[in-house]
Design an enzyme around this catalytic site. Structure first.
Site, PDB file in Angstrom:
ATOM      1  N   ARG A  22      -4.524  -8.183 -10.609  1.00  0.00           N
ATOM      2  CA  ARG A  22      -5.048  -9.476 -11.063  1.00  0.00           C
ATOM      3  C   ARG A  22      -6.459  -9.278 -11.575  1.00  0.00           C
ATOM      4  O   ARG A  22      -7.000  -8.190 -11.515  1.00  0.00           O
ATOM      5  CB  ARG A  22      -5.091 -10.436  -9.881  1.00  0.00           C
ATOM      6  CG  ARG A  22      -5.852  -9.815  -8.707  1.00  0.00           C
ATOM      7  CD  ARG A  22      -6.220 -10.789  -7.638  1.00  0.00           C
ATOM      8  NE  ARG A  22      -6.628 -10.120  -6.419  1.00  0.00           N
ATOM      9  CZ  ARG A  22      -7.850  -9.658  -6.169  1.00  0.00           C
ATOM     10  NH1 ARG A  22      -8.781  -9.753  -7.082  1.00  0.00           N
ATOM     11  NH2 ARG A  22      -8.137  -9.075  -5.021  1.00  0.00           N
TER      12      ARG A  22
ATOM     13  N   HIS B 147     -14.681  -5.288   4.853  1.00  0.00           N
ATOM     14  CA  HIS B 147     -13.872  -5.136   3.645  1.00  0.00           C
ATOM     15  C   HIS B 147     -14.080  -6.263   2.644  1.00  0.00           C
ATOM     16  O   HIS B 147     -13.328  -6.405   1.689  1.00  0.00           O
ATOM     17  CB  HIS B 147     -12.382  -4.971   3.975  1.00  0.00           C
ATOM     18  CG  HIS B 147     -12.125  -3.779   4.842  1.00  0.00           C
ATOM     19  ND1 HIS B 147     -12.234  -2.500   4.377  1.00  0.00           N
ATOM     20  CD2 HIS B 147     -11.832  -3.683   6.144  1.00  0.00           C
ATOM     21  CE1 HIS B 147     -12.004  -1.656   5.362  1.00  0.00           C
ATOM     22  NE2 HIS B 147     -11.765  -2.342   6.457  1.00  0.00           N
TER      23      HIS B 147
ATOM     24  N   GLU C  37      -4.777  12.003   8.884  1.00  0.00           N
ATOM     25  CA  GLU C  37      -5.247  12.056   7.498  1.00  0.00           C
ATOM     26  C   GLU C  37      -6.664  12.567   7.443  1.00  0.00           C
ATOM     27  O   GLU C  37      -7.369  12.620   8.451  1.00  0.00           O
ATOM     28  CB  GLU C  37      -5.114  10.696   6.813  1.00  0.00           C
ATOM     29  CG  GLU C  37      -6.001   9.616   7.361  1.00  0.00           C
ATOM     30  CD  GLU C  37      -5.841   8.282   6.614  1.00  0.00           C
ATOM     31  OE1 GLU C  37      -4.733   7.943   6.179  1.00  0.00           O
ATOM     32  OE2 GLU C  37      -6.858   7.584   6.492  1.00  0.00           O
TER      33      GLU C  37
ATOM     34  N   LYS D  63       0.813  -1.210   0.000  1.00  0.00           N
ATOM     35  CA  LYS D  63       0.000   0.000   0.000  1.00  0.00           C
ATOM     36  C   LYS D  63       0.847   1.260   0.000  1.00  0.00           C
ATOM     37  O   LYS D  63       0.533   2.227  -0.687  1.00  0.00           O
ATOM     38  CB  LYS D  63      -0.911   0.011   1.229  1.00  0.00           C
ATOM     39  CG  LYS D  63      -2.264  -0.606   0.992  1.00  0.00           C
ATOM     40  CD  LYS D  63      -3.190  -0.256   2.147  1.00  0.00           C
ATOM     41  CE  LYS D  63      -4.576  -0.833   1.877  1.00  0.00           C
ATOM     42  NZ  LYS D  63      -5.574  -0.402   2.839  1.00  0.00           N
TER      43      LYS D  63
END
Lengths: 500, 189
Positions: A294, A235, A200, A116
């Protein structure tokens, strides 16, 4: 083009690839673990090679076994599917060394986009938007105040050393910042032994929107539009669709987010199929999250709306062919939805429900596609992902797609194991879902009401039907014991007399 | 024929009378017409009235039962539950799974004032796992759908919920113990 390709996967995706191979006249090699000896991909492949025992660490994840299988069978290329070794740069590299073509991007791209932090760096250098903030610890309050002011409130303080919500604080106003920093830092110190926190921008109720890209090995790269996957749990995506309802409302967004995705993919020298994931707000801002190097589980929705076969193209690109589609050739028609049918119980916190499938009917009819990897009598193994089937539909508008999906879900009957099909029935009838006001917390908001409704008393008609059906069955079993003696419903044969 | 049925913990008295088939028809078919009456044991509730009717029943595939009552057609899928509860089947109809236990009239459970609490219901785990936490104690009143236990299976923590409202009458496992698939963990009555 290749003569023979090995599929290093199982379940529905192995069948999906196998179908593409057959359509292109390529021989297929399946690999399997002991738990999958009777799995459909093994039954349908031209050749099949045993990898090892059921645990994936001893079968589908063993690079050497898979490369041996390719050598033994003379397969020239390996399609990794998704999951397992599909995003493993070392595996892609081992394929290169073994002179077997890995059907996917180059291992250097996998390496670069796999982490990431490294992917975020690539995106920033390419000039694509990422969630504003720091990835390193904040030195002091003054630095935090300056940064929060420049990215705008609300902001999120996060522990640099860990995750799981520990050391995390939401801050809505500058006056709260100093106290929140102190709290977050001491909590992080206790949890991770380091009080370092970073800051953030807090994206409220974001949508998960991702862009499919496709590139050849000669430098030509296009995007195939977006998919919205905001309906997710922990998720894990559950429902996907294209177009995103947000793009339907703001058509120029597709080009903006598509171009951002292309910039990032180009910076990583990306080829073959890949997906760039973004968080998006209802006002049309979006931020790059990560890349999946992918084929995605949800690729059928893109195939529905673009009319392109992504697996065909993966194979042709890997064989060195040029991608003959220009960006301007790509057209999007109608609306597609996909539901992931899992062997899990939505009423018991999505507890996996492996076991033997008793009755199994798939939906069919206009605009319906089912990618599945099971059949009646098949025992769903405990060892792998509990995805049974992907049910996808296409129609000319989102509204019609929802109606079609509702119809298709009603035709899907699986007994013997519990599935999440009832969740889709509930979701498709939900007014907020129908209105397209989606965000990644949607399902968490929806579930408590859904579960409460499901636990309420059954309808009188359903109770009557259940009793009549069960009584009929047991009466027939008493009448024809030789045919159905498998399980008599009656506790004692002696009681049978009085029931006739 | 008279029998007793229990659907999702609720008891019913059932009377079925086959209607004589028309001459030459149905002799070998796995099906026919019956008239029926269903009476909830604890008196007709608002949503579960006593009812009578005449229905055409046919097993069209093993475990797939077609019912036509008046002009209303419905299909019920019968399966055996993964955990072996004696004599029970699961009837799936219109996306709802209903556990059904048939028995004769002697199985009739003692009457209770609170219809919802009739018949004990067991909380089981569908897969082997470790009991991480027990959220209730013996004697606790629980609501339908309330979390009662957390079981870890396949590296995931799953909260098991109460299948009905009632009182926790027994707990068969301890925190930290391992549970086999289908094992009864807790009983709510």
């Amino acid at each position: 083009m290749f003569q023979k390709v090995l599929i290093a996967n199982r379940g529905e995706i192995a069948l999906r690839v196998l179908r593409a191979l057959r359509e292109l006249g390529i021989r297929s090699v399946a690999v399997y673990s002991d738990a999958d000896r009777a799995a459909p991909h093994v039954l349908q492949a031209d050749e099949a090679v045993r990898l090892g025992p059921a645990p994936s660490q001893e079968s589908y994840l063993v690079t050497e076994r898979i490369l041996d299988a390719a050598r033994e069978t003379g397969a020239e290329a390996i399609h990794p599917g998704y999951g397992f070794l599909s995003e493993n740069a070392a595996f892609a590299r081992a394929c290169e060394t073994a002179r077997v073509k890995f059907i996917g991007p180059h291992w250097r791209s996998i390496e670069q986009m796999g982490s990431k932090t490294s992917a975020r760096r690539v995106a920033i250098e390419a000039g694509a938007p990422v969630v504003p903030g720091t990835q390193q610890g904040i030195a002091d309050f003054e630095q935090a105040r300056g940064m929060a002011a420049s990215i705008g409130y609300p902001v999120l303080l996060k522990a640099a050393a860990g995750g799981g919500g520990k050391g995390m604080r939401r801050v809505d106003r500058e006056t709260d910042l100093e106290a929140a920093m102190r709290d977050a830092s001491s909590e992080a110190q206790r949890a991770f032994g380091s009080g370092e926190v970073y800051l953030e921008k807090l994206i409220e109720r974001p949508r998960h929107i991702e862009v499919q890209v496709l590139g050849d090995e000669h430098g030509h790269l296009i995007h195939l539009g977006e998919r919205e996957c905001s309906i997710q749990r922990r998720h894990q995506k559950v429902v996907e669709e294209s177009p995103s309802p947000l793009v339907a409302a703001q058509p120029e967004l597709r080009e903006r987010i598509g171009n951002a995705a292309l910039k990032i993919a180009r910076a990583a020298n990306y080829c073959n199929a890949g997906t760039l994931e973004f968080l998006a707000t209802d006002s049309g801002e979006f931020y790059f999250l990560e890349m999946n190097t992918r084929l995605q589980v949800e690729h059928p929705v893109t195939e529905w709306v673009t009319g392109l076969d992504l697996v065909h193209w993966q194979l042709r690109i890997a064989a060195g062919e040029r991608l003959t589609i220009k960006q301007s050739d790509v057209e999007w028609r109608g609306s597609a939805l996909e539901c992931r049918v899992y062997a899990e119980d939505p009423l018991q916190n999505f507890m996996p429900s492996p076991g033997k499938i008793q009755h199994y009917t798939e939906p069919s009819g206009p605009g319906v596609r089912v990618d599945s990897g099971v059949y009646p009598g098949f025992a769903v193994p405990l060892d792998y992902d509990p995805l049974l089937a992907k049910l996808s539909v296409w129609s000319s508008s989102r509204e019609e797609s929802i109606a079609r999906m509702r119809r298709a879900v009603g035709e899907f009957h699986v007994t013997g194991i519990t599935t999440n099909l009832s969740l889709f029935a509930g979701l498709l009838n939900d007014a907020a879902f129908q209105s397209g006001k989606l965000h990644t917390g949607f399902l968490d908001d929806f579930l408590p009401g859904f579960v409460a409704r499901a636990f309420s008393a059954p309808a009188a008609d359903e109770v009557a039907a259940a009793i009549l059906a069960a009584a009929h069955r047991s009466r027939e079993q008493l009448r024809q014991p030789e045919q159905t003696q498998r399980e008599s419903l009656w506790r004692a044969g002696g009681r049978a007399g009085m029931l006739r | 024929m008279k029998l007793r049925a229990e659907v999702a913990g609720e008891g019913y008295l059932v009377e079925l009378t086959p209607v004589c088939p028309a001459p030459g028809a149905l002799a070998s078919d796995a099906g026919g017409e019956v008239t029926y009456s269903l009476t909830p044991e604890n008196g007709a509730a608002e949503n579960q009235p006593a009812r009578t009717g005449r229905v055409s029943v046919r097993e069209v595939m093993p475990g797939v039962i077609s019912l036509i009552e008046g002009d209303r057609s419905s299909t019920v899928f019968l399966s055996t539950p993964p955990s072996k509860s004696p004599g029970g089947v699961v009837a799936s109809i219109g996306g709802t799974d209903l556990p059904v236990v048939l028995g004769d009239l002697r199985d009739r459970a003692p009457r209770s004032r609170d219809a919802r609490s009739l018949g004990p219901q067991e909380v089981r785990t569908s897969m082997p796992g470790k009991v991480v936490r027990i959220l209730v104690a013996r004697g606790d009143e629980v609501a339908a759908g309330q979390g009662v236990m957390i079981v870890e299976a396949m590296k995931m923590q799953n909260e098991l919920k109460a299948p009905k409202a009632g009182r926790v009458t027994s707990i068969h496992v301890a925190e930290g113990s391992t549970a086999a698939a289908g094992e009864t963990l807790l009983v709510i009555e």
